[in-house]
Design a protein around this motif. Structure first.
Motif, PDB file in Angstrom:
ATOM      1  N   TRP A 638       0.837  -1.194   0.000  1.00 22.49           N
ATOM      2  CA  TRP A 638       0.000   0.000   0.000  1.00 22.49           C
ATOM      3  C   TRP A 638       0.878   1.253   0.000  1.00 22.49           C
ATOM      4  O   TRP A 638       2.054   1.183   0.333  1.00 22.49           O
ATOM      5  CB  TRP A 638      -0.931   0.019   1.221  1.00 22.49           C
ATOM      6  CG  TRP A 638      -0.229   0.084   2.551  1.00 22.49           C
ATOM      7  CD1 TRP A 638       0.292   1.195   3.159  1.00 22.49           C
ATOM      8  CD2 TRP A 638       0.035  -1.014   3.440  1.00 22.49           C
ATOM      9  NE1 TRP A 638       0.859   0.854   4.361  1.00 22.49           N
ATOM     10  CE2 TRP A 638       0.715  -0.492   4.568  1.00 22.49           C
ATOM     11  CE3 TRP A 638      -0.258  -2.383   3.393  1.00 22.49           C
ATOM     12  CZ2 TRP A 638       1.127  -1.293   5.631  1.00 22.49           C
ATOM     13  CZ3 TRP A 638       0.158  -3.168   4.461  1.00 22.49           C
ATOM     14  CH2 TRP A 638       0.837  -2.626   5.558  1.00 22.49           C
ATOM     15  N   SER A 639       0.280   2.348  -0.395  1.00 23.79           N
ATOM     16  CA  SER A 639       0.939   3.641  -0.270  1.00 23.79           C
ATOM     17  C   SER A 639       0.169   4.438   0.773  1.00 23.79           C
ATOM     18  O   SER A 639      -0.958   4.081   1.125  1.00 23.79           O
ATOM     19  CB  SER A 639       0.922   4.369  -1.612  1.00 23.79           C
ATOM     20  OG  SER A 639      -0.411   4.481  -2.074  1.00 23.79           O
ATOM     21  N   THR A 640       0.787   5.492   1.289  1.00 24.71           N
ATOM     22  CA  THR A 640       0.115   6.293   2.312  1.00 24.71           C
ATOM     23  C   THR A 640      -0.101   7.706   1.802  1.00 24.71           C
ATOM     24  O   THR A 640       0.697   8.232   1.033  1.00 24.71           O
ATOM     25  CB  THR A 640       0.936   6.334   3.616  1.00 24.71           C
ATOM     26  OG1 THR A 640       2.267   6.741   3.317  1.00 24.71           O
ATOM     27  CG2 THR A 640       0.963   4.963   4.268  1.00 24.71           C
ATOM     28  N   HIS A 641      -1.199   8.309   2.241  1.00 22.10           N
ATOM     29  CA  HIS A 641      -1.601   9.619   1.750  1.00 22.10           C
ATOM     30  C   HIS A 641      -2.078  10.450   2.926  1.00 22.10           C
ATOM     31  O   HIS A 641      -3.098  10.138   3.518  1.00 22.10           O
ATOM     32  CB  HIS A 641      -2.727   9.474   0.722  1.00 22.10           C
ATOM     33  CG  HIS A 641      -2.352   8.551  -0.397  1.00 22.10           C
ATOM     34  ND1 HIS A 641      -1.927   8.993  -1.612  1.00 22.10           N
ATOM     35  CD2 HIS A 641      -2.278   7.186  -0.450  1.00 22.10           C
ATOM     36  CE1 HIS A 641      -1.617   7.951  -2.372  1.00 22.10           C
ATOM     37  NE2 HIS A 641      -1.830   6.852  -1.687  1.00 22.10           N
ATOM     38  N   ALA A 642      -1.316  11.486   3.254  1.00 24.80           N
ATOM     39  CA  ALA A 642      -1.672  12.309   4.401  1.00 24.80           C
ATOM     40  C   ALA A 642      -2.856  13.199   4.059  1.00 24.80           C
ATOM     41  O   ALA A 642      -3.006  13.651   2.936  1.00 24.80           O
ATOM     42  CB  ALA A 642      -0.472  13.153   4.813  1.00 24.80           C
ATOM     43  N   ARG A 643      -3.703  13.448   5.056  1.00 25.62           N
ATOM     44  CA  ARG A 643      -4.861  14.328   4.876  1.00 25.62           C
ATOM     45  C   ARG A 643      -4.709  15.488   5.842  1.00 25.62           C
ATOM     46  O   ARG A 643      -4.277  15.305   6.972  1.00 25.62           O
ATOM     47  CB  ARG A 643      -6.144  13.566   5.198  1.00 25.62           C
ATOM     48  CG  ARG A 643      -6.291  12.252   4.441  1.00 25.62           C
ATOM     49  CD  ARG A 643      -6.984  12.461   3.123  1.00 25.62           C
ATOM     50  NE  ARG A 643      -8.285  13.059   3.350  1.00 25.62           N
ATOM     51  CZ  ARG A 643      -9.392  12.350   3.540  1.00 25.62           C
ATOM     52  NH1 ARG A 643      -9.365  11.044   3.529  1.00 25.62           N
ATOM     53  NH2 ARG A 643     -10.538  12.961   3.739  1.00 25.62           N
ATOM     54  N   ASP A 644      -5.072  16.663   5.408  1.00 22.52           N
ATOM     55  CA  ASP A 644      -4.942  17.775   6.330  1.00 22.52           C
ATOM     56  C   ASP A 644      -6.166  18.674   6.322  1.00 22.52           C
ATOM     57  O   ASP A 644      -7.047  18.550   5.472  1.00 22.52           O
ATOM     58  CB  ASP A 644      -3.678  18.583   6.042  1.00 22.52           C
ATOM     59  CG  ASP A 644      -3.819  19.455   4.798  1.00 22.52           C
ATOM     60  OD1 ASP A 644      -4.757  19.215   4.017  1.00 22.52           O
ATOM     61  OD2 ASP A 644      -2.991  20.350   4.619  1.00 22.52           O
ATOM     62  N   VAL A 645      -6.222  19.536   7.316  1.00 22.30           N
ATOM     63  CA  VAL A 645      -7.274  20.536   7.422  1.00 22.30           C
ATOM     64  C   VAL A 645      -6.577  21.883   7.306  1.00 22.30           C
ATOM     65  O   VAL A 645      -5.564  22.117   7.954  1.00 22.30           O
ATOM     66  CB  VAL A 645      -7.981  20.425   8.786  1.00 22.30           C
ATOM     67  CG1 VAL A 645      -9.051  21.496   8.905  1.00 22.30           C
ATOM     68  CG2 VAL A 645      -8.573  19.046   8.956  1.00 22.30           C
ATOM     69  N   THR A 646      -7.110  22.743   6.450  1.00 22.47           N
ATOM     70  CA  THR A 646      -6.409  23.987   6.125  1.00 22.47           C
ATOM     71  C   THR A 646      -7.329  25.186   6.290  1.00 22.47           C
ATOM     72  O   THR A 646      -8.510  25.111   5.953  1.00 22.47           O
ATOM     73  CB  THR A 646      -5.929  23.934   4.660  1.00 22.47           C
ATOM     74  OG1 THR A 646      -5.082  22.808   4.500  1.00 22.47           O
ATOM     75  CG2 THR A 646      -5.166  25.184   4.287  1.00 22.47           C
ATOM     76  N   SER A 647      -6.785  26.273   6.809  1.00 28.16           N
ATOM     77  CA  SER A 647      -7.497  27.542   6.733  1.00 28.16           C
ATOM     78  C   SER A 647      -6.520  28.591   6.226  1.00 28.16           C
ATOM     79  O   SER A 647      -5.309  28.373   6.249  1.00 28.16           O
ATOM     80  CB  SER A 647      -8.071  27.934   8.094  1.00 28.16           C
ATOM     81  OG  SER A 647      -7.020  28.163   8.997  1.00 28.16           O
ATOM     82  N   LEU A 648      -7.058  29.702   5.761  1.00 28.75           N
ATOM     83  CA  LEU A 648      -6.206  30.675   5.077  1.00 28.75           C
ATOM     84  C   LEU A 648      -6.705  32.071   5.389  1.00 28.75           C
ATOM     85  O   LEU A 648      -7.916  32.304   5.428  1.00 28.75           O
ATOM     86  CB  LEU A 648      -6.276  30.388   3.577  1.00 28.75           C
ATOM     87  CG  LEU A 648      -5.468  31.243   2.616  1.00 28.75           C
ATOM     88  CD1 LEU A 648      -5.112  30.429   1.376  1.00 28.75           C
ATOM     89  CD2 LEU A 648      -6.259  32.475   2.206  1.00 28.75           C
TER      90      LEU A 648
END
Ligand SMILES: [Zn+2]
Ligand SMILES: [Zn+2]
Length: 862
Positions: A638-648
């Motif tokens: 498997w590969s891994t994929h980071a998820r993030d929460v963003t504000s700007l």
């Protein structure tokens, strides 16, 4: 899986004659019910236009070049050489193997022969390239030139000799930055007589690294001015791959006016170049069994949908490393058969047949036809998938034939690789799947066919790969197989973007304060800065110096600004802000490499699969305080994929275009993002195994963004229902990020985005696209300057995709922080139509300063 092309009768151990490219292609494209070929370009053979030797080239040099087989320069070589010899700064931007080196060798060597005191400095991005160039120059055996490499590996004793005696010094920007410029007093004799500075492969100096190199060159120019005999300083000769607007890029890099020579007059073999789009697989009827490929909605507020900010490439390597940090195969699926597709939910979008699977079939077909074929695949895992699948298909057709296909790995020893190359050249091996053209030996050319699995990122790479095909007099075949990606899709439907004038430009931003300030500190440590120096370093230099004074790094005196410390400032040209994190193999303590601080959360979080030089590791522990990640070798499927929460939030506006209901802006923003979880996905199928939480701190990034706003009324008029606005903007944002590499040499991992139906700082529906590097890297700025072209391509890519509700080829993003939810494909087209209808099609003005910002509320968004 049986090869479509017939196996030639009596196929023996030798090499069957290759079919003509057109005939071979005709056979290949019958494989699917729908013709997968979207375009065939006949790149005709070119005879080459020679020029006569410039009269100032001495007989000795002509004779030496003649012994190497150069009887006359090609026209572009002579043209660039003449300009340089006349003292004009020049960039020669022509194709691979067009002989750019002669363009700088002629003026440089002629000058060294004519003036026994003159010197030349040659800069290459890698030690290997400098070593190649050294061999070429030394091989000419010219008296008194004494070429020598001066890099990190040069023994100390030799360095003294080089400084005193070599007149053609080959080095790299890092050595110039860390060694030569700080030790300028020792180099004063060399710098005083410096006639030419050669900057080879200058298109590699892009983004933040390129911005650093730009200032290293300004520091060099400052020292030349101090010691030099000629008031104008040395003449710069730059060599670049073909790119959009090379004169501007070279001008930014050197800070000098540069003339471009772009007409390639060298000969080349003919190539039949096919653009290939794997067919859409039939939509799967909903079978609720099996894991969903639609990830659960993230915890981000639903009004704000975001793509992750950029995990930039690791600090240790060139741009291509971004594809190793996040497997390029992540966006494609390789179903063993259609029924093995991830079924997903009822709303699941269609997918295309994977580019890997398609390339494997094409490789099997060409090998079965006796055609020596090289397949380029972006990841090592992908190269193995292609080779394995092709072998299996061939063995099914003719037992034993599979043995004539191999994968070419970075992990192999040099001798093993050269052996594979030899076998392919001689036809013992007929098919080879490889990750990168640059790893291959220079002799591996003249193949019958080259398959390119997925857009390799830039035209330079594309032609480097395609250039392996074709012998003199023989026609060859090249096929670009599109991946499920907006840019790939756009390119196979817009051949003019590939075969016409290049639009992608090498961008850098020397005004980036995160680059400028440390570079000014380096300059001050070399010699106190004076007001004219600040002009040399350009826009923002005065502000940066004032800040360095306030921070106690510089002291202002009547004669200038002085570095206050005993030690020199520590500045890493490839650094990204934030200390790099070391990646260490736990069992051996071996340092594998470093990842810049900005990317660590994405690339080496606990549980991440980390690729280093083609070998796979899994991260056990990330210690941010110590700047260290512990890993162990493991190759999970498997590969891994980071998820993030963003504000700007918007900090300031640099420039804007007021286009009625639409606004286009360029400015500084603060991006706050937190990596909150990661997905594990099967490499073969793309199927999501699970999502695991992470506990990492939020991070702040001040950078440059381009954004556009639309009035809610204009959206309503265009038929976008209020409930669909978030999905419309989000889909437009994804595709816009995917298409930006068409305009600038970045990849989507260099850029982040955020879209929202109502942003507090703009008070309107807004799409932001920002540089994922502190202070910006020039990508957002290039997007702003080419907004009409960029958004037109984005709109067309979405509208022309054959899927119904959005797919990875148009509006889905492999790096979405929100799991690609919500997305509305038709409404994204409506949004972009509104923008394009209002936006002036000519380029935006250069600089209405922040004071002219249309609305005060855009200031101080924090
Ligand atoms: Zn689509
Ligand atoms: Zn997204």
């Amino acid at each position: 899986m049986t090869p479509a092309a017939a196996v030639p009768a009596g196929h023996g151990p030798g090499r069957a004659p290759a079919a003509a490219p057109a005939e071979l292609l005709r056979r290949l494209r019958t494989r699917h019910a729908v013709d997968p070929v979207t375009h065939v370009e006949r790149v005709p053979a070119r005879a080459g236009t020679p020029a006569s030797w410039p009269e100032w080239v001495p007989e000795e040099l002509r004779a030496a070049l003649g012994r190497r087989g150069v009887v006359a320069p090609w026209r572009h070589q002579a043209e660039a050489a003449e300009l340089a010899y006349a003292g004009r700064h020049v960039v020669v931007a022509t194709g691979t193997a067009s002989g750019k080196s002669l363009a700088y060798q002629l003026p440089a060597l002629a000058t060294l022969l004519a003036d026994p005191r003159a010197t030349v400095l040659y800069l290459a991005p890698t030690k290997a390239l400098a070593a190649d160039q050294l061999r070429a120059v030394a091989g000419l055996e010219l008296d008194g030139v004494r070429p020598a490499c001066h890099d990190g590996d040069t023994p100390r004793a030799e360095r003294d000799w080089i400084r005193q005696h070599s007149r053609f010094v080959l080095t790299n920007p890092d050595m110039l930055h860390h060694g030569i410029l700080p030790g300028h007093a020792h180099w004063s004799g060399f710098l005083r007589r410096l006639a030419y500075v050669i900057v080879d492969e200058c298109h590699t100096y892009r983004g933040v690294f390129g911005s650093h190199v730009a200032h290293v060159l300004r520091r060099l120019r400052r020292q030349c001015a101090k010691y030099g005999r000629t008031p104008g300083g040395p003449t710069f000769v730059l060599a670049s791959a073909t790119s959009g607007d090379p004169a501007t890029a070279a001008g930014r890099l050197t800070g000098l006016p540069v003339t471009a020579v772009t007409e390639d007059a060298s000969p080349r073999g003919g190539v039949t170049f096919a653009l290939w789009e794997p067919p859409l697989l039939p939509a799967e009827p909903t079978t609720s069994a099996g894991p969903s490929s639609v990830p659960p909605p993230s915890s981000a507020p639903s009004a704000v949908s975001s793509s992750t900010s950029a995990p930039a490439s690791s600090s240790t390597s060139a741009p291509a490393s971004s594809s190793t940090s996040v497997p390029a195969s992540s966006s494609v699926s390789v179903p063993a058969s259609p029924s093995a597709l991830p079924p997903g939910g009822a709303d699941l979008t269609q997918v295309r047949r994977s580019a890997l699977r398609e390339t494997a079939d094409l490789l099997a077909d060409t090998v079965a036809a006796g055609v020596r074929t090289l397949a380029f695949v972006r990841s090592r895992k992908g190269a193995e998938v292609v080779a394995t699948a092709a072998r299996r298909a061939l063995d099914e057709a003719v037992p034993g034939l599979g043995g004539r296909v191999a994968a070419y790995r970075a992990g192999y020893l040099r001798e093993e690789r050269r052996e594979l190359e030899r076998a392919l050249l001689h036809g013992d091996l007929l098919g080879l799947a490889s990750t990168n053209a640059l790893e291959l030996g220079v002799d591996l050319v003249g193949l019958d066919a080259v398959l390119i699995c997925g857009w390799p990122g830039t035209r330079a790479s594309l032609w480097q790969q395609a250039g392996r095909a074709g012998r003199s007099g023989d026609e060859a075949l090249a096929v670009l197989v599109a991946r499920d990606d907006p840019l790939d899709t756009y390119l196979v439907h817009h051949p003019e973007a590939l075969f016409g004038r290049p639009v992608e430009a090498t961008v850098l931003d020397p005004a980036n304060p995160y680059v400028l300030a440390p570079q000014l500190a380096c300059a001050a440590a070399e010699a106190p800065l004076t007001p004219p120096d600040l002009e040399l370093f350009g826009e923002g230099a005065k502000e940066a110096v004032d800040e360095l004074v306030a921070a106690g790094a510089l002291r202002q005196r009547p004669t200038g600004w002085y570095w206050r410390h005993r030690e020199r400032p520590e500045v890493d040209l490839r650094g990204e802000g934030g200390a790099p994190v070391c990646v260490v193999e736990a069992s051996t303590g071996r340092l594998l490499g470093t990842v810049d601080g900005g990317s660590a959360h994405f690339l080496i979080h606990p549980g991440a699969v980390y690729l280093h030089q083609g070998v796979s590791y899994v991260v056990d522990q990330l210690d941010l305080a110590d700047g260290c990640a512990l890993v162990h070798a493991e190759e999970p499927d498997w590969s891994t994929h980071a998820r993030d929460v963003t504000s700007l939030s918007v900090v300031s506006v640099r420039s804007y275009v007021d286009a009625g209901p639409v606004g286009l802006f360029l400015g500084e923003v603060d991006v706050t993002s937190q990596v909150v979880s990661y997905q594990r996905r099967r490499i073969a199928s793309g199927e999501v195994i699970d999502t695991r939480p992470l506990d990492l701190p939020a991070r702040e990034l001040r950078t440059v963004a381009v954004w556009f706003t639309l009035s809610p009324q204009s959206l309503a008029l265009a038929g976008v229902e209020p409930a669909d606005v978030p999905g419309a903007l989000h889909a437009a944002e994804h595709a816009a990020i995917g298409l930006l590499p068409l305009m600038a040499t970045c990849d989507r991992w260099d850029i982040g985005g955020l879209s929202t139906a109502l942003h507090p700082d703009t008070e309107a529906p807004t799409v932001f696209v920002y540089d994922g590097h502190p202070g910006g890297a020039g990508f957002a700025e290039r997007a702003y300057r080419t907004a009409a072209e960029w958004l037109r391509a984005t709109r067309d890519a979405i509208a022309e995709c054959g899927c119904e509700a959005g797919c990875p080829s148009c509006v889905q993003s492999p790096k979405c922080g929100n799991g690609n939810n919500p997305l509305s494909k038709p409404d994204a087209v409506r949004v972009l139509d509104v923008v394009l209808a209002n936006l002036p099609s000519d380029r935006p003005p250069q600089q209405p300063g922040p004071a002219d910002a249309p609305d005060a509320r855009l200031e101080g968004g924090r």
